[in-house]
Motif scaffolding. Sequence first.
Motif, PDB file in Angstrom:
ATOM      1  N   VAL A  65      -5.379  15.161  -9.929  1.00  0.00           N
ATOM      2  CA  VAL A  65      -4.000  15.638 -10.063  1.00  0.00           C
ATOM      3  C   VAL A  65      -3.320  15.658  -8.697  1.00  0.00           C
ATOM      4  N   PHE A  66      -4.073  16.011  -7.659  1.00  0.00           N
ATOM      5  CA  PHE A  66      -3.523  15.964  -6.296  1.00  0.00           C
ATOM      6  C   PHE A  66      -3.059  14.545  -5.972  1.00  0.00           C
ATOM      7  N   SER A  67      -3.875  13.571  -6.353  1.00  0.00           N
ATOM      8  CA  SER A  67      -3.525  12.170  -6.110  1.00  0.00           C
ATOM      9  C   SER A  67      -2.261  11.776  -6.877  1.00  0.00           C
ATOM     10  N   LEU A  68      -2.161  12.201  -8.127  1.00  0.00           N
ATOM     11  CA  LEU A  68      -0.970  11.904  -8.923  1.00  0.00           C
ATOM     12  C   LEU A  68       0.278  12.528  -8.304  1.00  0.00           C
ATOM     13  N   THR A  69       0.141  13.777  -7.830  1.00  0.00           N
ATOM     14  CA  THR A  69       1.276  14.454  -7.201  1.00  0.00           C
ATOM     15  C   THR A  69       1.707  13.719  -5.936  1.00  0.00           C
ATOM     16  N   SER A  70       0.729  13.275  -5.162  1.00  0.00           N
ATOM     17  CA  SER A  70       1.031  12.526  -3.946  1.00  0.00           C
ATOM     18  C   SER A  70       1.775  11.232  -4.279  1.00  0.00           C
ATOM     19  N   GLN A  71       1.364  10.585  -5.364  1.00  0.00           N
ATOM     20  CA  GLN A  71       2.042   9.351  -5.782  1.00  0.00           C
ATOM     21  C   GLN A  71       3.473   9.622  -6.235  1.00  0.00           C
ATOM     22  N   ILE A  72       3.684  10.742  -6.942  1.00  0.00           N
ATOM     23  CA  ILE A  72       5.033  11.097  -7.379  1.00  0.00           C
ATOM     24  C   ILE A  72       5.938  11.314  -6.172  1.00  0.00           C
ATOM     25  N   LEU A  73       5.444  12.100  -5.207  1.00  0.00           N
ATOM     26  CA  LEU A  73       6.226  12.361  -3.999  1.00  0.00           C
ATOM     27  C   LEU A  73       6.574  11.056  -3.283  1.00  0.00           C
ATOM     28  N   HIS A  74       5.554  10.207  -3.093  1.00  0.00           N
ATOM     29  CA  HIS A  74       5.787   8.946  -2.383  1.00  0.00           C
ATOM     30  C   HIS A  74       6.786   8.071  -3.135  1.00  0.00           C
ATOM     31  N   SER A  75       6.635   7.985  -4.449  1.00  0.00           N
ATOM     32  CA  SER A  75       7.494   7.110  -5.242  1.00  0.00           C
ATOM     33  C   SER A  75       8.949   7.567  -5.191  1.00  0.00           C
ATOM     34  N   ILE A  76       9.182   8.874  -5.327  1.00  0.00           N
ATOM     35  CA  ILE A  76      10.553   9.377  -5.280  1.00  0.00           C
ATOM     36  C   ILE A  76      11.129   9.264  -3.871  1.00  0.00           C
ATOM     37  N   PHE A  77      10.308   9.555  -2.854  1.00  0.00           N
ATOM     38  CA  PHE A  77      10.787   9.397  -1.476  1.00  0.00           C
ATOM     39  C   PHE A  77      11.116   7.929  -1.192  1.00  0.00           C
ATOM     40  N   PHE A  78      10.307   7.014  -1.717  1.00  0.00           N
ATOM     41  CA  PHE A  78      10.579   5.591  -1.551  1.00  0.00           C
ATOM     42  C   PHE A  78      11.916   5.218  -2.186  1.00  0.00           C
ATOM     43  N   LEU A  79      12.160   5.715  -3.402  1.00  0.00           N
ATOM     44  CA  LEU A  79      13.430   5.426  -4.068  1.00  0.00           C
ATOM     45  C   LEU A  79      14.605   5.980  -3.264  1.00  0.00           C
ATOM     46  N   GLY A  80      14.382   7.114  -2.589  1.00  0.00           N
ATOM     47  CA  GLY A  80      15.411   7.630  -1.693  1.00  0.00           C
ATOM     48  C   GLY A  80      15.645   6.712  -0.512  1.00  0.00           C
ATOM     49  N   GLU A  81      14.569   6.127   0.012  1.00  0.00           N
ATOM     50  CA  GLU A  81      14.666   5.231   1.168  1.00  0.00           C
ATOM     51  C   GLU A  81      15.493   3.987   0.852  1.00  0.00           C
ATOM     52  N   ILE A  82      15.382   3.475  -0.373  1.00  0.00           N
ATOM     53  CA  ILE A  82      16.071   2.224  -0.691  1.00  0.00           C
ATOM     54  C   ILE A  82      17.408   2.469  -1.387  1.00  0.00           C
ATOM     55  N   ASN A  83      17.747   3.735  -1.578  1.00  0.00           N
ATOM     56  CA  ASN A  83      19.032   4.057  -2.187  1.00  0.00           C
ATOM     57  C   ASN A  83      20.164   3.784  -1.186  1.00  0.00           C
ATOM     58  N   ASN A  84      21.350   3.545  -1.706  1.00  0.00           N
ATOM     59  CA  ASN A  84      22.538   3.399  -0.860  1.00  0.00           C
ATOM     60  C   ASN A  84      23.579   4.424  -1.321  1.00  0.00           C
ATOM     61  N   PRO A  85      23.762   5.500  -0.530  1.00  0.00           N
ATOM     62  CA  PRO A  85      23.227   5.757   0.819  1.00  0.00           C
ATOM     63  C   PRO A  85      21.766   6.182   0.796  1.00  0.00           C
ATOM     64  N   ARG A  86      21.119   6.044   1.927  1.00  0.00           N
ATOM     65  CA  ARG A  86      19.707   6.384   2.056  1.00  0.00           C
ATOM     66  C   ARG A  86      19.514   7.895   2.019  1.00  0.00           C
ATOM     67  N   TYR A  87      18.463   8.337   1.295  1.00  0.00           N
ATOM     68  CA  TYR A  87      18.118   9.752   1.234  1.00  0.00           C
ATOM     69  C   TYR A  87      16.715   9.954   1.796  1.00  0.00           C
ATOM     70  N   THR A  88      16.591  10.787   2.793  1.00  0.00           N
ATOM     71  CA  THR A  88      15.288  11.123   3.367  1.00  0.00           C
ATOM     72  C   THR A  88      14.649  12.235   2.549  1.00  0.00           C
ATOM     73  N   PRO A  89      13.339  12.490   2.744  1.00  0.00           N
ATOM     74  CA  PRO A  89      12.726  13.638   2.061  1.00  0.00           C
ATOM     75  C   PRO A  89      13.463  14.947   2.310  1.00  0.00           C
ATOM     76  N   LYS A  90      14.032  15.102   3.502  1.00  0.00           N
ATOM     77  CA  LYS A  90      14.799  16.308   3.824  1.00  0.00           C
ATOM     78  C   LYS A  90      16.016  16.442   2.921  1.00  0.00           C
ATOM     79  N   HIS A  91      16.651  15.336   2.599  1.00  0.00           N
ATOM     80  CA  HIS A  91      17.787  15.367   1.677  1.00  0.00           C
ATOM     81  C   HIS A  91      17.335  15.775   0.279  1.00  0.00           C
ATOM     82  N   ILE A  92      16.219  15.219  -0.155  1.00  0.00           N
ATOM     83  CA  ILE A  92      15.754  15.432  -1.527  1.00  0.00           C
ATOM     84  C   ILE A  92      15.204  16.839  -1.720  1.00  0.00           C
ATOM     85  N   VAL A  93      14.457  17.332  -0.729  1.00  0.00           N
ATOM     86  CA  VAL A  93      13.909  18.689  -0.780  1.00  0.00           C
ATOM     87  C   VAL A  93      14.697  19.534   0.219  1.00  0.00           C
TER      88      VAL A  93
END
Length: 344
Positions: A65-93
Amino acid sequence: MQRFSDYQRNGCIRWKKFFSVSGRGMSDGNCSELLKMSVCLSLCHNVAVHIMLLYDTESDLFSYVFSLTSQILHSIFFLGEINNPRYTPKHIVSDDEMLKALRDHYPGPFKRCSSQLPKRSPFSCVLDMIVLLTGQQNENQIINRLRQLIKKLGASNDLVSSTVCVSQKEAAEDSVRYYGVSMSTSCRYPGRIIVAACCLSTWDSYVADAVMSYYPSKKKKKSYFDGTIRLPEQVRCQGFSLRRVKQMDPCRSCGNAFGLTTGEKQVWPYGHCAEAESLSNLLKNEKEIRELVQQTSHLSTDENRQKAKNSVMKELRHYLRMVEFKWDSEFYIPRGAAEDQERS
């Protein structure tokens, strides 16, 4: 560092507080991409915390479950990175205390969201958590829990899936069920990027071959490669809507790629449907069924397959350039909970 047990309990409380603020207005259909990411992450994390509280921190299930949570965080942070405008983890959380807790316990997603690709969409990981929590045999409960979660997120949130698929080696009550959800990345570039990543790093090779036969086209099969498949007749592959209470027939794309019987004419982008992930999970786990899968075309040779993979990789790199993402050619793989925290 805060003890993980304290983080689990306090983190869930802080996310509830965060969601009570961020979730306002989600049903009006006008929420921003940032709000969608924030609310999606908060509810997904609450699901993970709820499950992790059930297990000892040294257990294999906790690590899973820890691994799944890590993947969720990475996947959403990645989607923030490629969004226009770009959203960093700080923006999202936006909650500083929660951001620090997540960074302390899951440093990998923060370090690698700007350089590595996710291997699947965030909601795919949520599905695995729901199946673990509910038990794969409880099909109706799993589907209802997914529907309830989507209702909380709001119908306007395109970061969640619209369909779920259940596959079995045969339509018997005691036959193991394998689940999959449709791509929870509806925008053009994110969806195509995640499908390519799944083909190159995640899905069973038969499923990947079938999708790569068309990708990125919705209509035209590659002239040099046909990896479409025919499944054994006894295999069950049934889709369900997650926004309405009804079964879903396979679309024409799934009929073309996987040989599923359907009267549907609608063609969706290949690899976006829930059937791809569900069938991949089935074929990865049911060896005798996999041995009965057929690729009937003379074009499904190793040489042509590699050519198709190279084509998918070329398209993937093109899409990443379009969203200005500098990829290090690696797909994100979480480390274990203890190792990840030691390196933070």
